[in-house]
Each structure stands twice: as C-alpha cells, then as structure tokens.
Write an enzyme that holds these catalytic residues in place. Sequence first.
Site, PDB file in Angstrom:
ATOM      1  N   LEU A 103       0.820  -1.218   0.000  1.00 23.09           N
ATOM      2  CA  LEU A 103       0.000   0.000   0.000  1.00 23.09           C
ATOM      3  C   LEU A 103       0.850   1.262   0.000  1.00 23.09           C
ATOM      4  O   LEU A 103       0.409   2.317  -0.459  1.00 23.09           O
ATOM      5  CB  LEU A 103      -0.939   0.008   1.218  1.00 23.09           C
ATOM      6  CG  LEU A 103      -1.928  -1.156   1.316  1.00 23.09           C
ATOM      7  CD1 LEU A 103      -2.682  -1.105   2.638  1.00 23.09           C
ATOM      8  CD2 LEU A 103      -2.906  -1.127   0.155  1.00 23.09           C
ATOM      9  N   GLY A 104       2.060   1.171   0.542  1.00 22.87           N
ATOM     10  CA  GLY A 104       2.937   2.342   0.595  1.00 22.87           C
ATOM     11  C   GLY A 104       4.164   2.056   1.420  1.00 22.87           C
ATOM     12  O   GLY A 104       4.268   1.014   2.083  1.00 22.87           O
ATOM     13  N   GLY A 124       7.666   4.089   3.698  1.00 16.82           N
ATOM     14  CA  GLY A 124       8.300   5.296   4.226  1.00 16.82           C
ATOM     15  C   GLY A 124       9.735   5.005   4.601  1.00 16.82           C
ATOM     16  O   GLY A 124      10.317   4.005   4.164  1.00 16.82           O
ATOM     17  N   THR A 125      10.299   5.858   5.424  1.00 17.18           N
ATOM     18  CA  THR A 125      11.713   5.711   5.806  1.00 17.18           C
ATOM     19  C   THR A 125      11.950   4.444   6.606  1.00 17.18           C
ATOM     20  O   THR A 125      12.951   3.756   6.423  1.00 17.18           O
ATOM     21  CB  THR A 125      12.152   6.928   6.637  1.00 17.18           C
ATOM     22  OG1 THR A 125      11.766   8.111   5.943  1.00 17.18           O
ATOM     23  CG2 THR A 125      13.663   6.933   6.842  1.00 17.18           C
ATOM     24  N   TYR A 126      11.003   4.109   7.494  1.00 17.75           N
ATOM     25  CA  TYR A 126      11.233   2.995   8.409  1.00 17.75           C
ATOM     26  C   TYR A 126      10.320   1.786   8.161  1.00 17.75           C
ATOM     27  O   TYR A 126      10.535   0.728   8.722  1.00 17.75           O
ATOM     28  CB  TYR A 126      11.006   3.449   9.864  1.00 17.75           C
ATOM     29  CG  TYR A 126      11.870   4.608  10.265  1.00 17.75           C
ATOM     30  CD1 TYR A 126      13.251   4.441  10.436  1.00 17.75           C
ATOM     31  CD2 TYR A 126      11.334   5.873  10.457  1.00 17.75           C
ATOM     32  CE1 TYR A 126      14.062   5.504  10.792  1.00 17.75           C
ATOM     33  CE2 TYR A 126      12.136   6.947  10.817  1.00 17.75           C
ATOM     34  CZ  TYR A 126      13.503   6.763  10.981  1.00 17.75           C
ATOM     35  OH  TYR A 126      14.296   7.814  11.333  1.00 17.75           O
ATOM     36  N   ALA A 127       9.273   1.970   7.358  1.00 14.89           N
ATOM     37  CA  ALA A 127       8.288   0.892   7.264  1.00 14.89           C
ATOM     38  C   ALA A 127       7.662   0.785   5.884  1.00 14.89           C
ATOM     39  O   ALA A 127       7.663   1.738   5.111  1.00 14.89           O
ATOM     40  CB  ALA A 127       7.186   1.120   8.305  1.00 14.89           C
ATOM     41  N   THR A 128       7.134  -0.403   5.597  1.00  9.95           N
ATOM     42  CA  THR A 128       6.328  -0.642   4.397  1.00  9.95           C
ATOM     43  C   THR A 128       4.987  -1.182   4.868  1.00  9.95           C
ATOM     44  O   THR A 128       4.935  -1.993   5.798  1.00  9.95           O
ATOM     45  CB  THR A 128       7.013  -1.658   3.469  1.00  9.95           C
ATOM     46  OG1 THR A 128       8.261  -1.109   3.036  1.00  9.95           O
ATOM     47  CG2 THR A 128       6.168  -1.950   2.251  1.00  9.95           C
ATOM     48  N   VAL A 129       3.917  -0.718   4.214  1.00  4.23           N
ATOM     49  CA  VAL A 129       2.569  -1.132   4.613  1.00  4.23           C
ATOM     50  C   VAL A 129       1.980  -2.041   3.532  1.00  4.23           C
ATOM     51  O   VAL A 129       2.006  -1.711   2.347  1.00  4.23           O
ATOM     52  CB  VAL A 129       1.648   0.085   4.840  1.00  4.23           C
ATOM     53  CG1 VAL A 129       0.268  -0.371   5.327  1.00  4.23           C
ATOM     54  CG2 VAL A 129       2.260   1.051   5.853  1.00  4.23           C
ATOM     55  N   ASP A 155       2.808  14.980  13.147  1.00  2.00           N
ATOM     56  CA  ASP A 155       3.095  14.785  11.706  1.00  2.00           C
ATOM     57  C   ASP A 155       1.791  14.810  10.909  1.00  2.00           C
ATOM     58  O   ASP A 155       1.502  13.919  10.126  1.00  2.00           O
ATOM     59  CB  ASP A 155       3.840  13.460  11.492  1.00  2.00           C
ATOM     60  CG  ASP A 155       4.465  13.387  10.089  1.00  2.00           C
ATOM     61  OD1 ASP A 155       4.610  14.443   9.436  1.00  2.00           O
ATOM     62  OD2 ASP A 155       4.790  12.281   9.639  1.00  2.00           O
TER      63      ASP A 155
END
Length: 428
Positions: free
Chosen positions: A24-25, A27-32, A141
Amino acid sequence: MHGGMAGAGWAPPQLEDFILTERLGSGTYATVFKGYRKRNVREVVAVKCVNKRSLNKASVENLLTEIEILKTIRHPHIVELKDFQWNKEYIYLIMEYCAGGDLSRFIHARRILPERVARIFLQQLACALKFLHDRNISHLDLKPQNILLSSLDKPYLKLAEALFGRPPFASKSFSELEEKIRSNQPIELPGRPRLSPECRDLLQCLLKRDPQQRISFKAFFAHPFVDMEHMPSEESLGKATNLVMEAVEKDQAGDASAALSLYSKALEYFVPALRYEIDARRKEAIRSKVSQYISRAEQLKVLVSSNNKTLLQQGNPARDILKEMSKDKPRLYAALAVASAAVAKEEEGKDDSETLDLYQQSLGELLLMLAAEPAGRRKELLHAEIQTLMGRAEYLKEQIKRKESQLEAESMGKEGMMDSVRGSCTLQ
C-alpha cells in the site's frame, strides 16, 4: 526503504495469522501491506512492517510510544491498532484497513474539493484532534498523506489543504520553499473558488507564520466554520427532533417568528442526521419529514418577512434624520451609507452573504462610533439604529443558514434518488 523491502520484486513478509498481499505504501522505516486474517472471518487489515535494522534507540522508543498510545485509544476518526507482533527482522503493526487511500490522493484525483466536503472532513479531523488534545497527545506529523479515508464511495476520514488543491507554500525547490516560509508577506488566499466568510476567516487564523499569532486550540474547536456542534453524530437526530417539537408548539401558539427560528435551527441538525443515518428506510423517513418542515418554514418566512418589513420601514425616517445629523462626521456618515446599501439589497430580495457582509461591516464601524459619541440626541438615534441593524443582520443570517440547510437537504434527497436509480439499474 532500508533492508530492501521497497524493491519491486520483494515478496511480503510471512506472518502466522495473516496473508499479506499488495503493497500500500512505504516510508523511511516501514512498508505497509494489505492483509487478510487467515482464521474465522477473512478480515481485511493493513500491516505496517517496520525493519528493526532501520531503527536507532530513539526510533525504537518512538515506535513503542506509538504502539502504547494506539493500543489505548478508540475513536471513530482515528485508525485502530488491532494488534502487533514481531520476529528477528521486523515489528508488525496490524492496523484497521482504509480502502479509500489517503487524503492527498483524494484531493489530487479531484483537483479541488467543494467547501461543504472540506468542512465535513475538517469536522471529523477536529473531532479526532479534540479527542487527542483532551488526553495530552500531539500528532506531530499531521499532513494529507497521514489522513486516511474509509472508502471512496462514502469517504469517512481517519486521522489538508483541500479547498484549493495545493498547500499554501507550494514550491518547486527547497530554496523557494524556505524563502516563502521566511517571508514576512501575509499569505494571500486565491480568489477562486469563492469561500464563505467563516471559512476564509479560519484559514487566515491558521495561516500565521508566527505560532504566537496563530489560532489557539480552544479557539479552533469553537470556530463557527469548524462548528463541531453540527457535525454528523448519533445525537444529531435527537437534537433536531427536540427543536422541531418546540417549533410546532410556537407555531400552534401563533408565534411565527419564534417557530421559524426553531425550524431553521432544527434543519441545521437534520442535515447532519441524514449524513449519519445509514439505514435506507430510516433515511427516507427523515427526508420526508424534513420536506414537510421546509415547506412550513417557507410559509412562515413569508408571514414573518411581511410583518418585519412593516415594522422596519417605520425606522427609515429615523435613519434619514441620523444621516442628516452625521454629515459633519464623514466616517459615521459612510458607515450609515453602507448600512443603507445593505438594507436596500435585502429589500430587493438579495438575502445572501454579500448583503450580510455589508451589515457586519457597517455594524463594526457604528459600534466604534457609538462608543466615542457624546451623550445626546444623535447617540440615542445611533443606538436605536444599531439595534435595528443587528435585528436585520440576525434575521438575514438565519435565512442564509436555513437556505443552506434546505439546499443541502434537497441535494441529499437527489443523491438518495440517484442511489435508488443506480440500485434498480444494478438489479436489472
């Protein structure tokens, strides 16, 4: 993404109770990933996979804080953390799945959002923020990418520069962005689309570079555009019903003005009640009742406005005398001229926000003049004129609100008809 999880051919991690599918997406620290629970009902979830190797000590503490907060809060406009797991490589956050994607995509797909849609989203966001603020929790954020929608057909916001389709400091480079943020020039709102005075005022209160000048949390939650009192909720129908009962009593007693005011206030709750209701039969029953109340309010409006016109016209000679007495005070004379223009517009049948703006503009000036005016005949006339204008402005404000509520109720009625048509087409 650290650890190679963002690679195009990367297979989703293996979890004991879930099957992970599309990404789904990231980021810097995680993938969903989108996921399905294996056992019992195949519940759809979003699984946030955090790579342990990408985290330093501070990041680990932040993540644990996030988990601790999300595990303890439940709110209809905050994404629910259902569970969390971990292994040697990853920490997994099993979250509520939001099929509508994020608000950023929603805005870009539609370019700009109508003010009424932006207002509904803002109310839902404000509701979530108030919930967090009351518990001394800061989001830190807040941006469209971090605001999710339950679905695309009937979007329901889950903790936004949505009206114009772009943020206030939109820039092509970091240097241009920095220059705009550091500038002392006031932030100008685009001329189109046209905004209501309440919406424009809130944006101007929010878009202050200096945090000390920015609107406070308390003032934000109480702002008339946010209007949390009238956001769709399970209490909306009850409030509307109580007001209608009072309206009927006043109507039967012959107090047309009070009855009209109460019917108008009831409509302000019926519209969100219609938005909140999901049962089709109950929704149709509410719509039918609302149509009856709108019809009666229209009849009362004709009655009240004819009575008001007779009464208010009696004040015209006093206004003319006051204007004649104020020729030596240009500022007072100009304010009275603006008031006369507002009255003329209203008597032409222009019960719109521009007419209300003229009333408010003149009243702002006249109240200042009244405070500085020495005792005497002119002060007495000015005081009476201000009371008359306030009465007109208040009446006009109610008419505008009633008209907006009526249009929205009618619009929702048309939406309901379209839903029925779509349903019948589907059945065929």
